[in-house]
Write a protein that holds these residues in place. Structure first.
Motif, short mmCIF file in Angstrom:
data_model
loop_
_atom_site.label_atom_id
_atom_site.label_comp_id
_atom_site.label_asym_id
_atom_site.label_seq_id
_atom_site.Cartn_x
_atom_site.Cartn_y
_atom_site.Cartn_z
N GLY A 91 23.05 -34.66 -67.53
CA GLY A 91 22.01 -34.64 -66.20
C GLY A 91 23.17 -34.49 -64.31
N ASN A 93 24.47 -31.75 -62.64
CA ASN A 93 23.78 -30.93 -62.52
C ASN A 93 22.47 -31.21 -61.39
N ALA A 94 21.90 -31.39 -62.68
CA ALA A 94 20.52 -31.50 -62.55
C ALA A 94 19.99 -32.58 -61.59
N ASN A 95 20.67 -33.46 -61.23
CA ASN A 95 20.30 -34.49 -60.82
C ASN A 95 20.78 -34.93 -58.93
N ARG A 98 17.94 -32.37 -58.05
CA ARG A 98 17.28 -33.12 -57.34
C ARG A 98 17.05 -33.08 -56.48
N ARG A 114 28.09 -23.75 -59.48
CA ARG A 114 26.70 -24.46 -60.03
C ARG A 114 25.60 -24.09 -58.79
N ARG A 118 23.04 -21.21 -57.14
CA ARG A 118 21.51 -21.16 -56.68
C ARG A 118 21.31 -21.30 -55.11
#
Length: 266
Positions: A91, A93-95, A98, A114, A118
């Protein structure tokens, strides 16, 4: 039965290929961890020393005149967001993304492929240099001093241990004057205000490099753990599929023998 064993055999081959991939990525991550940890330690030491100097200067009453001590309230928030160059890191990158959702109106400067995908940009997290950090810091300090942006922050990942990393947001500018007495016995030439204004871009560059190095160390640690976990899951799946395959194959053999016996009896 024959079709069933063929499907299981193909699935075993597919999972085995995934297992080889996770092993390779885990070994690559492991080979990078030591170097990443050393770079993180050195950059943190540099940022700590630069921060100590700036903190000492910020306690001087003369330095309250510095443009870095108070931001323009009408300016825009600018945040450097640091993500990974690759995926397959749990997690990680996702964290980071977020945390970024809490600042929908901010302008983001991306470091890491990454994040660049975005938000736009071309900085690599793994190969980010101090020269790039210095150039970025000078531009951010210029914009802050001119009132274009109200505050400058960093969204990165804090390294806690090999098994634990935590995303965070911290603010670099404006400088915060600590509730303490001015440091005595230190003489700055030509004067405190001039030295502070010259030191802030260097301090900002140090903070950026330190955050990038720590985030990259967190990334490779997270990837190694993720690949270890994926490898264990793949092995368990192969064992389960192999058992199903053996049962299906045994069933097919038993059926063939039964048909042969039945045919010979006729």
């Amino acid at each position: 039965m024959g079709a069933n064993t063929k499907v299981l055999r193909n699935r075993i081959k597919s999972v085995d290929s995934t297992l080889h991939l996770t092993k390779a990525m885990g070994l690559v991550a492991s080979s990078k961890i030591r170097k990443a940890m050393e770079a993180m330690a050195k950059s943190q030491e540099y940022a700590e020393m630069a921060g100590r100097i700036v903190s000492n200067l910020a306690t001087c009453s003369e330095c309250e005149k510095s443009p870095y001590m108070a931001g323009n309230p009408d300016g825009r928030t600018c945040i450097i967001i640091i993500a990974g160059d690759r995926g397959l890191a749990g997690g990680y990158n996702a964290n980071v993304f977020r945390v970024a959702r809490d600042f929908p109106d901010a302008q983001f400067i991306a470091i890491g492929k990454r994040a660049c995908e975005r938000y736009g940009g071309e900085y690599s997290a793994e190969y980010f240099s101090f020269a790039q950090a210095s150039e970025l810091a000078k531009e951010l300090c210029r914009r802050f001093a001119q009132g274009e942006i109200s505050r400058v922050g960093i969204i990165g990942t804090k390294y806690i241990s090999m098994m634990s990393q935590e995303s965070y947001v911290s603010w670099i500018l404006p400088l915060v004057r600590e509730e303490s007495e001015a440091v005595k016995g230190i003489v700055f030439e030509p004067d405190e205000l001039s030295v502070l204004n010259m030191a802030v871009p260097i301090y900002t560059a140090g903070k950026i490099v330190s955050a990038v190095r720590e985030s990259f160390a967190s990334e490779v640690s997270a990837r190694r753990c993720a690949m270890d976990s994926a490898g264990k899951n793949a092995k368990e799946m192969i064992d389960r599929l192999q058992l199903e395959y053996n049962r299906a194959r045994q069933g097919a053999i038993t059926q063939e023998i039964t048909e042969i016996v039945a045919g010979s009896g006729m």
